[in-house]
Motif scaffolding. Structure first.
Motif, PDB file in Angstrom:
ATOM      1  N   GLY A  50      39.110  45.278  43.946  1.00 62.24           N
ATOM      2  CA  GLY A  50      40.460  45.514  44.445  1.00 62.24           C
ATOM      3  C   GLY A  50      41.114  46.648  43.683  1.00 62.24           C
ATOM      4  N   ASN A  51      42.176  47.182  44.246  1.00 64.34           N
ATOM      5  CA  ASN A  51      42.935  48.234  43.574  1.00 64.34           C
ATOM      6  C   ASN A  51      44.002  47.572  42.709  1.00 64.34           C
ATOM      7  N   GLY A  52      43.551  47.006  41.602  1.00 59.65           N
ATOM      8  CA  GLY A  52      44.445  46.283  40.707  1.00 59.65           C
ATOM      9  C   GLY A  52      44.118  44.800  40.655  1.00 59.65           C
ATOM     10  N   LEU A  53      44.718  44.133  39.691  1.00 61.52           N
ATOM     11  CA  LEU A  53      44.409  42.726  39.426  1.00 61.52           C
ATOM     12  C   LEU A  53      44.794  41.812  40.581  1.00 61.52           C
ATOM     13  N   GLU A  54      45.953  41.999  41.153  1.00 61.70           N
ATOM     14  CA  GLU A  54      46.425  41.069  42.190  1.00 61.70           C
ATOM     15  C   GLU A  54      45.526  41.094  43.420  1.00 61.70           C
ATOM     16  N   GLU A  55      45.118  42.279  43.867  1.00 66.60           N
ATOM     17  CA  GLU A  55      44.196  42.357  45.002  1.00 66.60           C
ATOM     18  C   GLU A  55      42.875  41.672  44.669  1.00 66.60           C
ATOM     19  N   THR A  56      42.374  41.909  43.468  1.00 69.25           N
ATOM     20  CA  THR A  56      41.092  41.328  43.070  1.00 69.25           C
ATOM     21  C   THR A  56      41.162  39.815  43.030  1.00 69.25           C
ATOM     22  N   LYS A  57      42.224  39.274  42.448  1.00 67.89           N
ATOM     23  CA  LYS A  57      42.395  37.820  42.379  1.00 67.89           C
ATOM     24  C   LYS A  57      42.522  37.216  43.771  1.00 67.89           C
ATOM     25  N   ALA A  58      43.232  37.878  44.648  1.00 65.98           N
ATOM     26  CA  ALA A  58      43.416  37.355  46.007  1.00 65.98           C
ATOM     27  C   ALA A  58      42.086  37.305  46.756  1.00 65.98           C
ATOM     28  N   LEU A  59      41.262  38.332  46.596  1.00 66.81           N
ATOM     29  CA  LEU A  59      39.964  38.349  47.278  1.00 66.81           C
ATOM     30  C   LEU A  59      39.019  37.311  46.682  1.00 66.81           C
ATOM     31  N   ALA A  60      39.075  37.114  45.375  1.00 60.49           N
ATOM     32  CA  ALA A  60      38.245  36.081  44.740  1.00 60.49           C
ATOM     33  C   ALA A  60      38.629  34.700  45.238  1.00 60.49           C
ATOM     34  N   ALA A  61      39.917  34.452  45.383  1.00 60.39           N
ATOM     35  CA  ALA A  61      40.385  33.151  45.875  1.00 60.39           C
ATOM     36  C   ALA A  61      39.959  32.924  47.318  1.00 60.39           C
ATOM     37  N   LEU A  62      40.043  33.966  48.137  1.00 58.35           N
ATOM     38  CA  LEU A  62      39.652  33.837  49.541  1.00 58.35           C
ATOM     39  C   LEU A  62      38.147  33.606  49.661  1.00 58.35           C
ATOM     40  N   ALA A  63      37.359  34.291  48.848  1.00 59.60           N
ATOM     41  CA  ALA A  63      35.902  34.100  48.875  1.00 59.60           C
ATOM     42  C   ALA A  63      35.540  32.674  48.507  1.00 59.60           C
ATOM     43  N   ALA A  64      36.225  32.121  47.500  1.00 54.05           N
ATOM     44  CA  ALA A  64      35.964  30.736  47.099  1.00 54.05           C
ATOM     45  C   ALA A  64      36.336  29.767  48.217  1.00 54.05           C
ATOM     46  N   GLN A  65      37.437  30.057  48.897  1.00 51.25           N
ATOM     47  CA  GLN A  65      37.887  29.202  50.003  1.00 51.25           C
ATOM     48  C   GLN A  65      36.890  29.226  51.157  1.00 51.25           C
ATOM     49  N   LYS A  66      36.336  30.393  51.455  1.00 51.36           N
ATOM     50  CA  LYS A  66      35.408  30.541  52.578  1.00 51.36           C
ATOM     51  C   LYS A  66      33.992  30.081  52.228  1.00 51.36           C
ATOM     52  N   ASN A  67      33.714  29.951  50.915  1.00 52.89           N
ATOM     53  CA  ASN A  67      32.395  29.495  50.443  1.00 52.89           C
ATOM     54  C   ASN A  67      31.255  30.345  51.001  1.00 52.89           C
ATOM     55  N   VAL A  68      31.437  31.659  50.890  1.00 55.68           N
ATOM     56  CA  VAL A  68      30.385  32.591  51.275  1.00 55.68           C
ATOM     57  C   VAL A  68      29.893  33.293  50.016  1.00 55.68           C
ATOM     58  N   VAL A  69      28.773  33.975  50.132  1.00 60.29           N
ATOM     59  CA  VAL A  69      28.284  34.788  49.025  1.00 60.29           C
ATOM     60  C   VAL A  69      29.097  36.080  49.001  1.00 60.29           C
ATOM     61  N   ALA A  70      29.806  36.296  47.905  1.00 61.06           N
ATOM     62  CA  ALA A  70      30.679  37.459  47.763  1.00 61.06           C
ATOM     63  C   ALA A  70      30.300  38.175  46.474  1.00 61.06           C
ATOM     64  N   VAL A  71      29.673  39.330  46.619  1.00 60.40           N
ATOM     65  CA  VAL A  71      29.055  40.044  45.506  1.00 60.40           C
ATOM     66  C   VAL A  71      29.834  41.319  45.208  1.00 60.40           C
ATOM     67  N   VAL A  72      30.058  41.579  43.938  1.00 60.82           N
ATOM     68  CA  VAL A  72      30.679  42.836  43.515  1.00 60.82           C
ATOM     69  C   VAL A  72      29.631  43.681  42.811  1.00 60.82           C
ATOM     70  N   GLY A  73      29.694  45.005  43.014  1.00 58.73           N
ATOM     71  CA  GLY A  73      28.644  45.890  42.538  1.00 58.73           C
ATOM     72  C   GLY A  73      28.791  46.352  41.101  1.00 58.73           C
ATOM     73  N   THR A  74      28.907  45.427  40.169  1.00 58.62           N
ATOM     74  CA  THR A  74      28.849  45.765  38.739  1.00 58.62           C
ATOM     75  C   THR A  74      27.388  45.697  38.312  1.00 58.62           C
ATOM     76  N   GLN A  75      26.615  46.688  38.736  1.00 58.46           N
ATOM     77  CA  GLN A  75      25.159  46.582  38.688  1.00 58.46           C
ATOM     78  C   GLN A  75      24.565  46.608  37.285  1.00 58.46           C
ATOM     79  N   LEU A  76      25.324  47.039  36.281  1.00 54.43           N
ATOM     80  CA  LEU A  76      24.768  47.016  34.925  1.00 54.43           C
ATOM     81  C   LEU A  76      24.379  45.608  34.500  1.00 54.43           C
TER      82      LEU A  76
END
Length: 359
Positions: free
Chosen positions: A106-132
């Motif tokens: 997300g573009n900032g903490l609030e967007e990121t937290k909101a998307l994380a909460a929605l992913a948990a609610q939907k119970n889907v695989v939600a991957v972020v590309g921190t590939q290191l």
């Protein structure tokens, strides 16, 4: 189209040497038993058709929403610029699709937290590309620390530099100098590396930070324009991990001699991790170490099996490692690839560093 494979739809795939074409496409080329690229949607239908033809993708969608809602897509991969992540990821999650979104989520903490909460609610695989965090060298380093190679960790020092974020830029990269776009020295190379540090050494306790901008304007070299630069090019952090081990970091932008040096010191030995750039997520890492009774550092080479089935090029290899974890998560309902929740935790640290630096 083979329905036994995980069917991918790309949002933001162009054949002109952008990130998705140089990293994601070759990475998926090594995982053809797991994935099939089925569709693409770009900013225009013409662009999507051009990409579909270039990469031999069956479906070009008129827009992102059409791709997201298609029954032909299992996993939506989002590789557009950061300001567009939130709405696209939110729509994909709302449609019940698995999602792989490039970092920053997300573009900032609030967007990121909101998307994380929605992913948990939907119970889907939600991957972020921190590939290191999926790089074989990083996993081997984590293993060495966990097995006590250095004993109890006493301190860790990180120094990184990159040649971006100086006083010149080409026009198609100017956006990285505008803080509002969310793709800064702080949120990209520093954050990618910080994700690896946290994976190996754990979360942070208290810390203090400073950030400075030495170049308040940049010359756009292909147009001769002078434009403002609002992104910091010096990041300094000092503090401690929750374990009590001391930590310091200094990331520098606009430096021609790019490098990464990360040291971990303990009661029984020392480890030094190096790379030719502060973009640790893009390059292979060299691990050196010595026990307390040894005089010189020696190479600590990850076992060959850690690289098995992965490409030789580390830029592609680390992305392929993420996809391989994502495939397992989708098939087995696990969460081994870096998740949106991981992204939210990382961004919480970044937000705290930024807040400290503003005091």
């Amino acid at each position: 189209m083979n329905k036994s494979k995980i069917r991918i739809g790309f949002i933001g795939l162009n054949p002109d040497k952008q990130w998705a074409s140089i990293a994601h496409i070759p990475a998926l080329g090594t995982l053809v038993e797991e994935f099939e690229i089925v569709g693409v949607a770009n900013s225009t239908y013409q662009s999507a058709k051009k990409s579909a033809e270039a990469f031999q993708i069956p479906l070009a969608f008129e827009n992102a929403q059409a791709l997201i809602l298609s029954d032909e897509i299992d996993l939506v991969v989002i590789t557009v610029k950061v300001p567009h992540h939130y709405e696209l990821v939110k729509a994909a999650l709302g449609a019940g699709k698995h999602v792989y979104c490039e970092h920053p989520l997300g573009n900032g903490l609030e967007e990121t937290k909101a998307l994380a909460a929605l992913a948990a609610q939907k119970n889907v695989v939600a991957v972020v590309g921190t590939q290191l965090v999926a790089a074989p060298e990083l996993l081997y380093l984590q293993q060495l620390i966990n097995e006590g190679y250095v004993g109890r960790v006493l301190s860790s020092t990180l120094n990184g530099s990159v040649n971006n974020w100086g006083d010149n830029v080409i026009s198609h990269n100017y956006y990285i100098n505008d803080k509002s776009f969310g793709a800064t020295l702080f949120t990209v190379p520093f954050a990618h590396t910080l994700a690896g540090v946290i994976k190996v050494l754990g979360g942070f306790g208290k810390f203090k930070a400073e950030m400075y901008n030495n170049f308040t304007s940049v010359k756009v070299t292909d147009t001769d324009e002078i434009k403002s630069k609002t992104t910091e090019d010096q990041i300094l952090v000092i503090g401690a991990f929750k374990s009590g081990a001391a930590f310091s970091a200094h990331y520098r932008g606009g430096i021609n001699a790019t490098s990464l040096v990360w040291e971990i010191n303990g009661t029984e030995g020392d480890i030094q991790v190096t790379s030719s750039s502060g973009h640790a997520q893009l390059l292979g890492l060299k691990i050196l170490g010595k026990k307390s009774d040894e005089k010189e550092l020696k190479n600590l080479i990850p076992p060959a099996e850690m690289y098995q089935g992965l490409p030789d090029d580390p830029l592609v290899r680390n992305v392929a490692a993420i996809y391989r974890l994502a495939a397992g998560d989708i098939r087995n309902d696990t969460r081994n690839a870096p998740t949106f929740e991981d992204a939210a935790k990382l961004h919480q640290v970044l937000s705290s560093i930024e807040k400290s630096a503003s005091i």
